[in-house]
Design a protein around this motif. Structure first.
Motif, mmCIF file in Angstrom:
data_model
loop_
_atom_site.group_PDB
_atom_site.id
_atom_site.type_symbol
_atom_site.label_atom_id
_atom_site.label_comp_id
_atom_site.label_asym_id
_atom_site.label_seq_id
_atom_site.Cartn_x
_atom_site.Cartn_y
_atom_site.Cartn_z
ATOM 1 N N THR A 27 0.926 -1.586 0.047
ATOM 2 C CA THR A 27 -0.300 -0.028 0.040
ATOM 3 C C THR A 27 1.060 1.365 0.033
ATOM 4 O O THR A 27 2.364 1.333 0.518
ATOM 5 C CB THR A 27 -0.745 -0.355 1.231
ATOM 6 N N THR A 28 0.210 2.500 0.487
ATOM 7 C CA THR A 28 0.779 3.339 0.449
ATOM 8 C C THR A 28 1.760 3.599 0.974
ATOM 9 O O THR A 28 2.624 4.403 1.288
ATOM 10 C CB THR A 28 0.053 4.638 0.237
ATOM 11 N N ARG A 31 5.274 2.245 0.186
ATOM 12 C CA ARG A 31 6.004 2.795 -0.436
ATOM 13 C C ARG A 31 6.327 3.730 0.183
ATOM 14 O O ARG A 31 7.399 3.965 -0.662
ATOM 15 C CB ARG A 31 4.793 3.334 -1.503
ATOM 16 N N ALA A 32 5.562 4.666 0.822
ATOM 17 C CA ALA A 32 5.868 6.172 1.807
ATOM 18 C C ALA A 32 7.328 5.211 2.608
ATOM 19 O O ALA A 32 8.237 5.934 2.886
ATOM 20 C CB ALA A 32 5.679 6.376 2.434
ATOM 21 N N ALA A 315 -5.714 8.775 1.498
ATOM 22 C CA ALA A 315 -4.350 8.495 2.001
ATOM 23 C C ALA A 315 -4.703 6.427 2.293
ATOM 24 O O ALA A 315 -4.464 6.247 1.876
ATOM 25 C CB ALA A 315 -4.142 8.579 3.061
ATOM 26 N N THR A 316 -5.894 6.441 2.224
ATOM 27 C CA THR A 316 -6.226 5.272 1.794
ATOM 28 C C THR A 316 -7.438 4.716 1.198
ATOM 29 O O THR A 316 -8.316 3.635 1.228
ATOM 30 C CB THR A 316 -7.191 5.026 3.531
ATOM 31 N N GLU A 318 -7.140 3.211 -1.120
ATOM 32 C CA GLU A 318 -6.186 1.932 -1.949
ATOM 33 C C GLU A 318 -7.542 1.050 -0.415
ATOM 34 O O GLU A 318 -7.697 -0.706 -1.503
ATOM 35 C CB GLU A 318 -4.606 1.367 -1.752
ATOM 36 N N MET A 337 -4.636 7.654 -6.931
ATOM 37 C CA MET A 337 -3.453 7.101 -6.790
ATOM 38 C C MET A 337 -2.904 6.156 -8.360
ATOM 39 O O MET A 337 -4.131 5.908 -8.421
ATOM 40 C CB MET A 337 -3.163 5.893 -5.426
ATOM 41 N N SER A 339 -1.561 3.741 -8.427
ATOM 42 C CA SER A 339 -2.196 1.601 -7.311
ATOM 43 C C SER A 339 -3.577 1.952 -7.623
ATOM 44 O O SER A 339 -3.538 0.300 -7.488
ATOM 45 C CB SER A 339 -1.840 2.278 -6.468
ATOM 46 N N ARG A 451 1.929 10.689 3.850
ATOM 47 C CA ARG A 451 2.623 10.329 4.454
ATOM 48 C C ARG A 451 3.995 10.233 5.266
ATOM 49 O O ARG A 451 4.384 9.324 5.687
ATOM 50 C CB ARG A 451 2.578 8.875 4.016
ATOM 51 N N HIS A 455 -1.078 8.990 9.625
ATOM 52 C CA HIS A 455 -2.640 9.501 9.090
ATOM 53 C C HIS A 455 -3.649 9.930 9.553
ATOM 54 O O HIS A 455 -3.967 8.983 10.664
ATOM 55 C CB HIS A 455 -3.309 8.046 8.413
#
Length: 647
Positions: A27-28, A31-32, A315-316, A318, A337, A339, A451, A455
């Motif tokens: 998830t983001t 990746r962060a 941020a969430t 996904e 995103m 993604s 990020r 969050h």
């Protein structure tokens, strides 16, 4: 603290992050983490990439390292980078406004049959405000002229002719400051093009001149946002109080679930309308009906006007797909995103892009046709219904988490409530409370998710501490959604978090509001373009109190600022005289000179200023001190005036 608690305070997100880990989907948040440690040069704004000789960095310990290859100093590099953020943000918001303007024009001309003028009162108000004649004219003729006036904001090339929207509602003393500092815009497109030219390699190297060019672009952001809000209200209706819910539990296992995500209501409003007509088609496919949820500012738009529930924020996003119950995510522009397509491969979810300037490889692209808007919306919904038929109910996992949300507080809706206390001067209700010391002032809670921080944590801490100290709260964008997800946007939150003065203030309003629900801890005012509603609120409150904007006990906080739009928004707030908190380091910190300009000298010029503070407790304390100081100065000024009058 568990691994996921470090990522987010949203309890509904934790099981979804666990599911992502099981599936092997990064998830983001993952990746962060992979990006750490961040590049110090990029993080502080002293990496220059505007020509192909670079990238150049400032390396003061090396011979010649205190300048880039062309000779640009740290202050030139930082100023250029910062204003290019502003240009990107202003372009995004302004292009949004242009699309709404064109839609209103084509609707008035009869070319967009599926759209109509929803709020004629707002049309008349806007027309009068910008100088369009209304007496004895047909609605469509007025709407056409208003739409053309909005489009003129983009195509104007006469540098002696100022933009109409700002000139029509910003106080004259503030306009005078903007004119003296040469930041009052003419045409939006012209101002943005000139800024990009100004910051081309071999052009302007004066950091102050560059900064003022950026501030002109920031005011274009405000202008484009304000006309976007006005014209969206005209087309789709002005928000009124609604009661709904927020968080991933708003996704329903027995229904066809469609998320509308992005920023432009042209698409999402039509999807809402089409869904109401297609419930039976969904039932014929075995579902209990169609369920719509919102994400990001498109979600805020349909929440304000239609009461559509909020699933989550930036941020969430996904995680909504990771429930396994999302049949389609329909996206337009901004904050989406890439993604999403990758996570959708794990499920039946269809990612549907609709804008010619926002495509994701592997997604379904349905070019949204405003001239046949309902047909386009129905085609998209049928794709979601087909996806529902393929859904494996055994893998559906929806967190049982929702919170009640009371939202829909356009400025008009707020004034209608205040009028029940003071019909002639509705904002006197707030002015009296401030002058009596019952509330300390007003804070606008805005911005994104970032990020670099946990969050939603900073959003909620700042809101709670401001409310505890009797600060009246406005909220919008992903910040508003953070509060909705956390259960802070209802009457129960007033009792839990508000100070005694703020509780008394709300009690008076609840006694007369006529609403079925108590007023929430904060007034949800819409999407990020709708921050223009907040500024208009500040303008009117300042006028009611007899104050300049720079004297008003009003402050703004973006605890998780992230996008280029956030830089533009923060900059126009400073120009309007508003203290502007940002919860991550600003892009100016690589140059002491530029950073001092925006955090210190700006106050001397505009009355507003930036301050960077990642600690939410320190940030809320600073904002409270600012409000107290402004109130104290106003009391001292009044005493001085009274003493002078007595003599």
């Amino acid at each position: 603290m568990s691994e996921f608690e470090k990522y987010t305070i949203d309890i509904a997100a934790h099981p979804m992050l666990d599911r992502a880990k099981e599936l092997g989907f990064l998830t983001t948040f993952d990746r962060a983490k992979a990006q750490e440690p961040r590049c110090t040069f990029g993080n502080t704004g002293i990496c220059c990439r505007i020509c192909l000789q670079g990238p150049c960095r400032i390396l003061p310990k090396k011979p010649g390292g205190n300048k880039g290859i062309c000779g640009a100093r740290d202050y030139t590099i930082v100023a250029r980078n910062t204003v290019r953020y502003i240009a990107g943000g202003a372009a995004a918001h302004s292009d949004h406004g242009r699309e709404i303007s064109e839609a209103l024009l084509h609707t008035a001309e009869g070319h967009f049959k599926d759209y109509q003028i929803a709020d004629t009162n707002k049309l008349m108000y806007v027309a009068k405000n910008i100088g369009v004649e209304t007496e004895g004219r047909e609605i469509n003729a007025i709407a056409k002229e208003v739409a053309n006036a909005a489009l003129d904001e983009y195509r104007r090339i006469d540098e002696n002719e100022e933009v109409t929207w700002l000139k029509s509602y910003i106080p004259e003393n503030t306009l005078t400051i903007w004119r003296k500092t040469t930041i009052m815009p003419t045409g939006i497109n012209l101002s943005l093009a000139k800024l990009l030219h100004q910051t081309h390699v071999g052009n302007d190297s004066d950091p102050i001149n560059i900064t003022f060019g950026g501030l002109k672009a920031a005011l274009c952001d405000l202008d484009g946002s304000h006309l976007a809000t006005d014209l969206s209200d005209i087309l789709f209706g002005t928000g009124v109080p609604v009661v709904t819910e927020a968080n991933l539990g708003a996704i329903k296992a027995d229904k066809v679930n469609i998320a509308v995500h992005g920023h432009n209501p042209l698409l999402s409003q039509m999807v809402v309308k089409a869904a109401k007509e297609m419930q039976e088609e969904a039932k014929a496919a075995g579902a209990a009906g169609i369920n719509l949820v919102g994400i990001c500012c498109t979600g805020n738009e349909v929440l304000m006007r239609e009461g559509v529930a909020i699933a989550t924020n930036f941020a969430t996003q996904e995680l909504a797909v990771l429930t396994g119950a999302m049949d389609a995510m329909v996206v337009d522009v901004q904050c989406i995103m890439p993604s999403l397509r990758s996570v959708a491969e794990c499920f039946q979810t269809k990612i549907v892009t609709t804008s010619p300037i926002m495509k994701i490889p592997g997604s379904y692209h349905y070019g949204f046709d405003e001239a046949h808007a309902m047909d386009s919306a129905k085609e998209i919904i049928r794709l979601a219904i087909d996806a529902y038929k393929q859904r494996d109910q055994a893998i559906v996992n929806i967190p049982n988490v929702t919170n009640k949300v009371v939202a829909g507080f356009s400025l008009e809706a707020m004034l209608n409530i205040f009028k029940k206390v003071n019909p002639e001067h509705p904002l006197r209700v707030i002015a009296d409370a401030i002058e009596a010391g019952e509330i300390k002032g007003v804070a606008a809670l805005i911005g994104c998710n970032n990020r670099k921080v946990t969050h939603n944590y900073n959003h909620t801490i700042i809101a709670q501490e401001l409310a505890e100290n009797d600060v009246l709260l406005l909220a919008g964008g992903c910040s508003a959604q953070a509060h909705a997800l956390s259960g802070m946007m209802n009457g129960e939150a007033v009792q839990k978090y508000a100070g005694e003065g703020l509780k008394k203030f709300f009690a008076r309003l609840n006694a007369v509001s006529g609403l079925t629900e108590d007023l929430p801890l904060m007034f949800h005012m819409g999407s990020c373009v709708d921050y223009s509603r907040m500024q208009l609120f500040a303008n009117l409150l300042a006028a009611e109190m007899g104050l300049d904007l720079a004297e008003l006990p009003y402050a703004v906080s973006a605890p998780e600022a992230m996008s280029e739009k956030a830089v533009a928004i923060g900059s126009w707030n400073v120009c309007c005289g508003n203290p502007m908190h940002v919860g991550v380091n600003g892009p100016t910190v690589g140059s002491q000179l530029v950073d001092d300009v925006v955090t210190k000298i700006a106050e001397d010029v505009f009355g507003g200023f930036f301050f960077w503070e990642p600690d939410p407790h320190k940030a809320s304390a600073r904002m409270i001190d600012i409000l107290k100081e402004r109130n104290w100065k106003n009391v001292m000024r009044k005493k001085a005036r009274d003493a002078k009058a007595a003599n």
